[in-house]
Design a protein around this motif. Structure first.
Motif, short mmCIF file in Angstrom:
data_model
loop_
_atom_site.label_atom_id
_atom_site.label_comp_id
_atom_site.label_asym_id
_atom_site.label_seq_id
_atom_site.Cartn_x
_atom_site.Cartn_y
_atom_site.Cartn_z
N ASP A 1 0.83 -1.20 0.00
CA ASP A 1 0.00 0.00 0.00
C ASP A 1 0.87 1.25 0.00
N VAL A 2 1.94 1.25 0.80
CA VAL A 2 2.88 2.38 0.84
C VAL A 2 3.58 2.53 -0.50
N ILE A 3 3.96 1.39 -1.10
CA ILE A 3 4.64 1.40 -2.40
C ILE A 3 3.71 1.98 -3.47
N ASN A 4 2.45 1.56 -3.46
CA ASN A 4 1.49 2.06 -4.44
C ASN A 4 1.23 3.56 -4.28
N ARG A 5 1.13 4.02 -3.02
CA ARG A 5 0.93 5.45 -2.77
C ARG A 5 2.15 6.24 -3.24
N SER A 6 3.33 5.72 -3.01
CA SER A 6 4.56 6.38 -3.44
C SER A 6 4.61 6.52 -4.95
N LEU A 7 4.22 5.45 -5.66
CA LEU A 7 4.17 5.50 -7.12
C LEU A 7 3.14 6.52 -7.60
N ALA A 8 1.98 6.54 -6.95
CA ALA A 8 0.93 7.47 -7.34
C ALA A 8 1.34 8.92 -7.12
N ILE A 9 1.92 9.21 -5.95
CA ILE A 9 2.36 10.58 -5.62
C ILE A 9 3.41 11.05 -6.62
N SER A 10 4.39 10.21 -6.90
CA SER A 10 5.48 10.58 -7.82
C SER A 10 4.96 10.78 -9.24
N THR A 11 4.06 9.90 -9.67
CA THR A 11 3.52 9.99 -11.02
C THR A 11 2.68 11.25 -11.20
N VAL A 12 1.78 11.51 -10.24
CA VAL A 12 0.93 12.71 -10.31
C VAL A 12 1.79 13.97 -10.28
N GLY A 13 2.80 13.99 -9.40
CA GLY A 13 3.69 15.14 -9.31
C GLY A 13 4.45 15.39 -10.59
N MET A 14 4.97 14.30 -11.19
CA MET A 14 5.74 14.43 -12.42
C MET A 14 4.86 14.88 -13.59
N ILE A 15 3.66 14.31 -13.67
CA ILE A 15 2.73 14.71 -14.73
C ILE A 15 2.37 16.20 -14.61
N LEU A 16 2.11 16.65 -13.37
CA LEU A 16 1.77 18.05 -13.14
C LEU A 16 2.91 18.97 -13.56
N ILE A 17 4.13 18.65 -13.12
CA ILE A 17 5.28 19.50 -13.43
C ILE A 17 5.54 19.56 -14.94
N LEU A 18 5.53 18.41 -15.59
CA LEU A 18 5.78 18.38 -17.03
C LEU A 18 4.65 19.06 -17.80
N GLY A 19 3.40 18.87 -17.33
CA GLY A 19 2.26 19.49 -18.00
C GLY A 19 2.30 21.00 -17.92
N VAL A 20 2.54 21.52 -16.70
CA VAL A 20 2.61 22.98 -16.51
C VAL A 20 3.81 23.55 -17.25
N SER A 21 4.95 22.86 -17.21
CA SER A 21 6.15 23.32 -17.91
C SER A 21 5.91 23.39 -19.41
N PHE A 22 5.22 22.40 -19.95
CA PHE A 22 4.90 22.37 -21.37
C PHE A 22 4.07 23.60 -21.76
N ILE A 23 3.07 23.90 -20.93
CA ILE A 23 2.20 25.06 -21.21
C ILE A 23 2.98 26.37 -21.11
N LEU A 24 3.82 26.49 -20.08
CA LEU A 24 4.56 27.74 -19.87
C LEU A 24 5.63 27.98 -20.94
N THR A 25 6.14 26.92 -21.55
CA THR A 25 7.10 27.13 -22.64
C THR A 25 6.43 27.80 -23.84
#
Length: 447
Positions: free
Chosen positions: A347-371
Motif C-alpha cells: 500500500d505504501v509502495i502504491n501510494r509512493s508510485l501514485a504521488i510521484s507519477t501525479v507530481g511528475m505529470i503536473l510539473i511536465l504538463g505545466v512546464s509544457f504550457i509555460l514554454t
C-alpha cells in the motif's frame, strides 16, 4: 433540494476536500488584505493577481515573489505575509485548534479527521496532544532561531529593524517559505557562518516532520527509532551531503558563483545551496549564474523535497526512498521490499508510485504550457515549475516576468503542491464501490 443538501454534507465531511477548501480560503483572505493600499509602501494597490500570487506563495510556504518583499510591502503587508506563512506552515487546522484550545472548545470528530489528514497521520489517537506538541515545538524552534539571527542582524540593521528581520526570517526559514526582507535573500551574507548555519538548521528542522521530533524525544537511540524516522534521517543526511559535494565540485571555479569566495565561504555556500532546495527558497549565490548541471541537480532535490508531516513540499523523502528501495528489490528479485529489517507494505509502495507519477505529470504538463506562454528557455521554466510544485521558492529570474496567465498557472501549481498532489486527486476523484469479486489476471509486457 434533499439531494443537494446530502451532497453538501458529504462534501463538508470529506477531510481532503475540507483541507483543500481551507487552504484556498486562506489564500483568498490573504489576497484581499494584500490588495489593500495600506499593504504597500507607496499606498497603491498591487493588483489582485499579484496580491493573489503573493498570498498563495506565502500560504503555500513557497517564496516566489513578483516584487521585492522588503522594499515594496509596508509593515502591514509584511505582517500579513509572515502570518500567512506561519498559518500555511503549521496548517490552517492547527491554527484553528489553537483558537479552540484558547476558548476551551472541544475538538469534534470531524475536526480530528481533518487534522489527521493535514498532519499525515495514520490514526486519530493522540491528535490533539500531537497538535499541541507541533505548536509548542514550532514556537520554541522559531524563537531560538530568531535569537541567534538577532546577534547578527541587530548590529547590522539596528535594534528594532534587527529584531523584526530576525523574527521574520526565523519563521520564514522554519516554515520553509524563503521570503526575505534583505532584497537579495542571503547573498549579502554568503560568508556569514551564524546566519547561514542558523537558517540552514531551521530549514532542516522544518523539513524533518514533527513525528520525527517526537520519535527522537522518546527513543534517543537510532536503533530504537521507527522505520519512518530512520528513513527520513538517513535520506535527508545523504541528500544534504551528496548535494553539497556535487555543488562544490561543479561550481568551484565558476566565476559567477563560488570562485570569488575563499575555501571556508565555498564550503558554507555549497552546504547552504544543498539545504535550500529542500523546499526553502533562500539562496546565497547567483542562481542565474549556476551551471546547467547544478540547476538540474537542484531540480531533482526540489522534486524530492522535505518529509511527511513537515512544512516542506515535494514528493517527500520517504516517497523517494520507497521508490529507490522498490527498484533495488525488483532488480534483486526480492519478494518483499525491506528497509532496516522492516517490510514496507505494498500500500505504501502504491501510494509512493501514485504521488510521484501525479507530481511528475503536473510539473511536465505545466512546464509544457509555460514554454508556449512565457519568453524563457525550457530549463528555467522547468526550474520555476518544480520550485512552485515543491513549494521551494527558488527562481532563475522568471517569476517577476511571468504573464498574467503564467502567474495563474504557478499559483495553481503552488496550491496543489502545498495541499498535496494525492490529496487533490482525492478531491476530484470519484470513489469506486468495492465489489465482492476480482477480475481475472492479465499479462502485460513491460521494460
Amino acid at each position: 433540494m434533499g439531494f443537494i443538501k446530502r451532497r453538501l454534507e458529504r462534501f463538508k465531511l470529506d477531510p481532503p476536500r475540507v483541507l483543500a477548501l481551507g487552504f484556498g480560503s486562506l489564500i483568498l483572505i490573504g489576497a484581499i488584505l494584500l490588495n489593500l493600499p495600506i499593504a504597500t509602501q507607496n499606498g497603491e494597490s498591487i493588483g489582485f493577481i499579484n496580491a493573489l500570487f503573493t498570498s498563495a506563495s506565502a500560504v503555500c510556504v513557497t517564496g516566489l515573489v513578483v516584487v521585492n518583499t522588503g522594499e515594496f510591502w509596508s509593515l502591514f503587508g509584511q505582517v500579513v505575509i509572515i502570518l500567512l506563512i506561519q498559518m500555511g506552515g503549521l496548517g490552517f487546522m492547527t491554527m484553528a485548534t489553537i483558537g479552540a484550545l484558547v476558548i476551551g472548545k472541544k475538538i469534534t470528530l470531524k475536526e480530528r479527521l481533518v487534522i489527521k489528514e493535514q498532519l499525515n497521520q495514520e490514526t486519530m489517537s493522540g491528535l490533539v496532544k500531537l497538535t499541541k506538541y507541533v505548536i509548542l515545538s514550532t514556537f520554541i524552534i522559531e524563537g531560538m532561531g530568531a535569537l541567534l539571527l538577532s546577534t547578527r542582524f541587530i548590529p547590522i540593521y539596528g535594534t528594532v529593524k534587527g529584531i523584526w528581520f530576525s523574527i521574520f526570517h526565523a519563521i520564514s526559514a522554519f516554515c520553509n517559505a524563503g521570503f526575505d526582507l534583505t532584497g537579495d535573500s542571503i547573498a549579502p551574507f554568503v560568508g556569514d557562518f551564524t546566519i547561514n548555519m542558523t537558517i540552514s538548521a531551521l530549514i532542516i528542522l522544518g523539513g524533518l516532520g514533527f513525528y520525527v521530533y517526537i520519535d527522537i524525544s522518546r527513543n534517543r537511540s537510532f536503533k530504537k527509532l521507527s522505520l519512518h524516522s530512520k528513513l527520513v534521517l538517513s535520506i535527508t543526511g545523504v541528500l544534504l551531503l551528496v548535494g553539497m559535494i556535487i555543488i562544490l565540485l561543479i561550481e568551484y571555479n565558476n566565476p559567477l558563483t563560488l570562485k570569488p569566495l575563499n575555501i571556508f565561504e565555498k564550503l558554507i555556500a555549497s552546504f547552504f545551496q544543498s539545504v535550500v532546495p529542500r523546499t526553502a527558497g533562500y539562496y546565497s549565490v547567483n542562481l542565474a549564474g549556476l551551471y546547467d548541471t547544478t540547476v538540474f541537480l537542484m531540480i531533482i532535490l526540489m522534486f524530492i523535497g522535505g518529509s511527511p508531516g513537515s512544512t516542506g513540499g515535494g514528493i517527500k523523502t520517504t516517497t523517494f526512498g520507497t521508490l529507490i528501495l522498490t527498484t533495488i528489490g525488483v532488480i534483486k528479485g526480492n519478494k518483499d521490499i525491506v528497509a532496516f529489517r522492516k517490510r514496507i507494505s505494498y500500500d505504501v509502495i502504491n501510494r509512493s508510485l501514485a504521488i510521484s507519477t501525479v507530481g511528475m505529470i503536473l510539473i511536465l504538463g505545466v512546464s509544457f504550457i509555460l514554454t508556449v506562454t512565457e519568453p524563457a528557455n525550457f530549463l528555467d521554466v522547468l526550474f520555476e515549475t518544480t520550485s512552485a510544485f515543491a513549494t521551494v521558492g527558488l527562481t532563475r529570474g522568471l517569476t517577476p516576468n511571468l504573464t498574467e496567465f503564467g502567474k495563474v498557472m504557478i499559483i495553481l501549481t503552488m496550491y496543489i503542491g502545498r495541499v498535496g498532489p494525492l490529496t487533490m486527486a482525492y478531491v476530484f476523484a470519484r470513489k469506486s464501490k468495492a465489489g465482492n469479486f476480482r477480475y481475472s489476471e492479465g499479462n502485460i509486457m513491460v521494460g
